[in-house]
Design a protein around this motif. Structure first.
Motif, PDB file in Angstrom:
ATOM      1  N   LEU A 143       0.828  -1.199   0.000  1.00  0.00           N
ATOM      2  CA  LEU A 143       0.000   0.000   0.000  1.00  0.00           C
ATOM      3  C   LEU A 143       0.867   1.255   0.000  1.00  0.00           C
ATOM      4  CD1 LEU A 143      -2.769  -0.985   2.582  1.00  0.00           C
ATOM      5  CD2 LEU A 143      -3.052  -0.723   0.119  1.00  0.00           C
ATOM      6  N   CYS A 145       3.620   1.688  -1.459  1.00  0.00           N
ATOM      7  CA  CYS A 145       4.063   1.935  -2.836  1.00  0.00           C
ATOM      8  C   CYS A 145       3.003   2.678  -3.632  1.00  0.00           C
ATOM      9  CB  CYS A 145       4.389   0.611  -3.534  1.00  0.00           C
ATOM     10  SG  CYS A 145       5.766  -0.301  -2.811  1.00  0.00           S
ATOM     11  N   CYS A 146       1.739   2.609  -3.175  1.00  0.00           N
ATOM     12  CA  CYS A 146       0.615   3.270  -3.846  1.00  0.00           C
ATOM     13  C   CYS A 146       0.222   4.565  -3.142  1.00  0.00           C
ATOM     14  CB  CYS A 146      -0.589   2.331  -3.899  1.00  0.00           C
ATOM     15  SG  CYS A 146      -0.252   0.745  -4.675  1.00  0.00           S
ATOM     16  N   GLY A 147       1.034   5.002  -2.175  1.00  0.00           N
ATOM     17  CA  GLY A 147       0.764   6.239  -1.477  1.00  0.00           C
ATOM     18  C   GLY A 147      -0.274   6.137  -0.377  1.00  0.00           C
ATOM     19  N   CYS A 191      -5.943   6.967   0.693  1.00  0.00           N
ATOM     20  CA  CYS A 191      -6.774   5.966   0.027  1.00  0.00           C
ATOM     21  C   CYS A 191      -7.584   6.639  -1.077  1.00  0.00           C
ATOM     22  CB  CYS A 191      -7.707   5.300   1.029  1.00  0.00           C
ATOM     23  SG  CYS A 191      -8.717   3.988   0.330  1.00  0.00           S
ATOM     24  N   LEU A 318      -5.965  -3.425   1.112  1.00  0.00           N
ATOM     25  CA  LEU A 318      -5.227  -3.925  -0.049  1.00  0.00           C
ATOM     26  C   LEU A 318      -6.089  -4.876  -0.874  1.00  0.00           C
ATOM     27  CD1 LEU A 318      -2.706  -4.209  -1.774  1.00  0.00           C
ATOM     28  CD2 LEU A 318      -1.884  -5.973  -0.194  1.00  0.00           C
ATOM     29  N   PHE A 321      -8.295  -2.772  -2.856  1.00  0.00           N
ATOM     30  CA  PHE A 321      -7.518  -2.059  -3.883  1.00  0.00           C
ATOM     31  C   PHE A 321      -7.243  -2.973  -5.077  1.00  0.00           C
ATOM     32  CE2 PHE A 321      -3.619  -0.523  -5.859  1.00  0.00           C
ATOM     33  CZ  PHE A 321      -3.852   0.847  -5.951  1.00  0.00           C
ATOM     34  N   GLU A 325      -8.490  -2.697  -9.026  1.00  0.00           N
ATOM     35  CA  GLU A 325      -7.583  -2.738 -10.168  1.00  0.00           C
ATOM     36  C   GLU A 325      -8.007  -3.828 -11.148  1.00  0.00           C
ATOM     37  OE1 GLU A 325      -5.117  -0.302 -10.641  1.00  0.00           O
ATOM     38  OE2 GLU A 325      -6.482   0.396  -9.075  1.00  0.00           O
TER      39      GLU A 325
END
Length: 335
Positions: A143, A145-147, A191, A318, A321, A325
């Motif tokens: 997470l 890595c995805c900010g 998020c 996650l 998320f 995706e």
């Protein structure tokens, strides 16, 4: 049900007084930088024996990655994590072999399976959360890595909110041979909007289930939670402006889908059931007995449950998320 998640699937294993505990993660995306050093800080925060406020059990809790990485990055294959137990004192529990400890899962495990591991509760022990933290730390890393950041904090201990007061409550309970509980808050920042699925796949339901699945948790609220029941609609609604939401009573989730605001969740943590005071119980034959639990136990679980709550929240977020995706990829193919 030893497996959690739809997309980021975590299967945990091990017991409090067994040889080891760990987790196998299936569905971890490839190409994520990952080493033991990324996981260890979370285990260190959960580890016993670090102060006079927690259990005196002395465990290094050093994690090993057995598979799923190559040259420092994840490969997309199952990621296996293991932590070996080294400081079991199973003899401390010999007198409890046929007794059901109040507040523990002894009676219910016996009723369901007809057999139980009396050594520290076996699979129902709080030590089982070690596996969740190891896996959840990987989720936190992805997470990040995805900010997206996940952070927990203690809101209160036994009704007290000041740091010194909270510590004093724990020490007082310990000195009496008793225990206390408290409230922990977890906040997810960064998020994006659009995580979670309507009706039966709501993000707040997933987070609540993840947090309620922690053994010592007896209540979960999102946003204003139970305070919303005492508010009016005009007080509880979050107005929208051209700049975004004007407030966040909903805790970052509407209709089960993230709004892009901070996600706020709080958990009620019960007092540690193992206390050094006489309690009424029965044995496996149903005879009335008195029990007094010795050994090494936390006078308050709350300080060590913070990383557990963070990691379980990270697993839920996650998973949502990755689901989004996957859904987006499907829409792109359709176009």
């Amino acid at each position: 049900m030893n497996t959690y998640g739809r997309n980021f699937r975590v299967t945990t294993f091990g017991e409090s007084h067994g040889k080891a505990l760990g987790a196998v993660i299936d569905g971890c995306p490839p190409g994520i930088a990952l080493a033991e050093a990324d996981i260890q800080p979370y285990l260190d925060r959960r580890r016993p024996g670090t102060s006079d406020l927690v259990s005196a059990r002395s465990e290094a809790d050093r994690v090993e990655i057995l598979s799923g990485t190559f040259e420092g990055v994840t490969t997309g294959t199952p990621l296996a994590l293991i932590v070996y137990n080294s400081n079991q004192r199973s003899g401390d529990y010999d007198a409890l072999r046929d007794l059901f400890r109040p507040g523990h899962a002894d009676y219910t495990y016996h009723a369901k399976y007809g057999i139980r591991d009396h050594r520290g509760g076996g699979r129902s022990s709080g030590r089982e959360t070690l596996s969740r933290v190891a896996a959840g730390a990987v989720a936190v890393n992805i997470l990040g890595c995805c900010g997206i950041r996940v952070a927990g904090s203690i809101r209160e201990i036994h009704g007290k909110t000041g740091h010194a007061e909270m510590e004093a409550e724990i020490r007082s309970a310990r000195d009496r041979g008793d225990s206390v509980g408290g409230i922990v808050e977890v906040i997810v920042t960064g998020c994006p909007p659009g995580l979670g699925d309507p009706v039966f796949g709501k993000l707040d339901a997933a987070i609540a289930a993840a947090l309620m699945g922690i053994g010592a948790v007896k209540g979960v609220e999102i946003g204003d939670g139970f305070a919303a029941a005492r508010a009016s609609g005009s007080e509880n609604n979050d107005p929208l402006t051209p700049e975004g939401f004007a407030s966040n009573h909903a805790g970052g989730i509407l209709g089960g889908i993230s709004t892009g605001q901070e996600i706020v969740a709080r958990i009620a943590v019960k007092p540690t059931p193992s206390i050094n005071l006489p309690q009424r119980t029965v044995d496996a034959a149903g005879a009335e007995r008195e029990i007094r639990i010795g050994g090494r136990h936390d006078p308050c679980i709350v300080p060590r449950i913070v990383p557990v709550a963070e990691c379980m929240t990270a697993l839920a977020v996650l998973d949502a998320f990755l689901e989004r995706e996957k859904y987006r990829g499907f829409l792109e193919k359709e176009e």
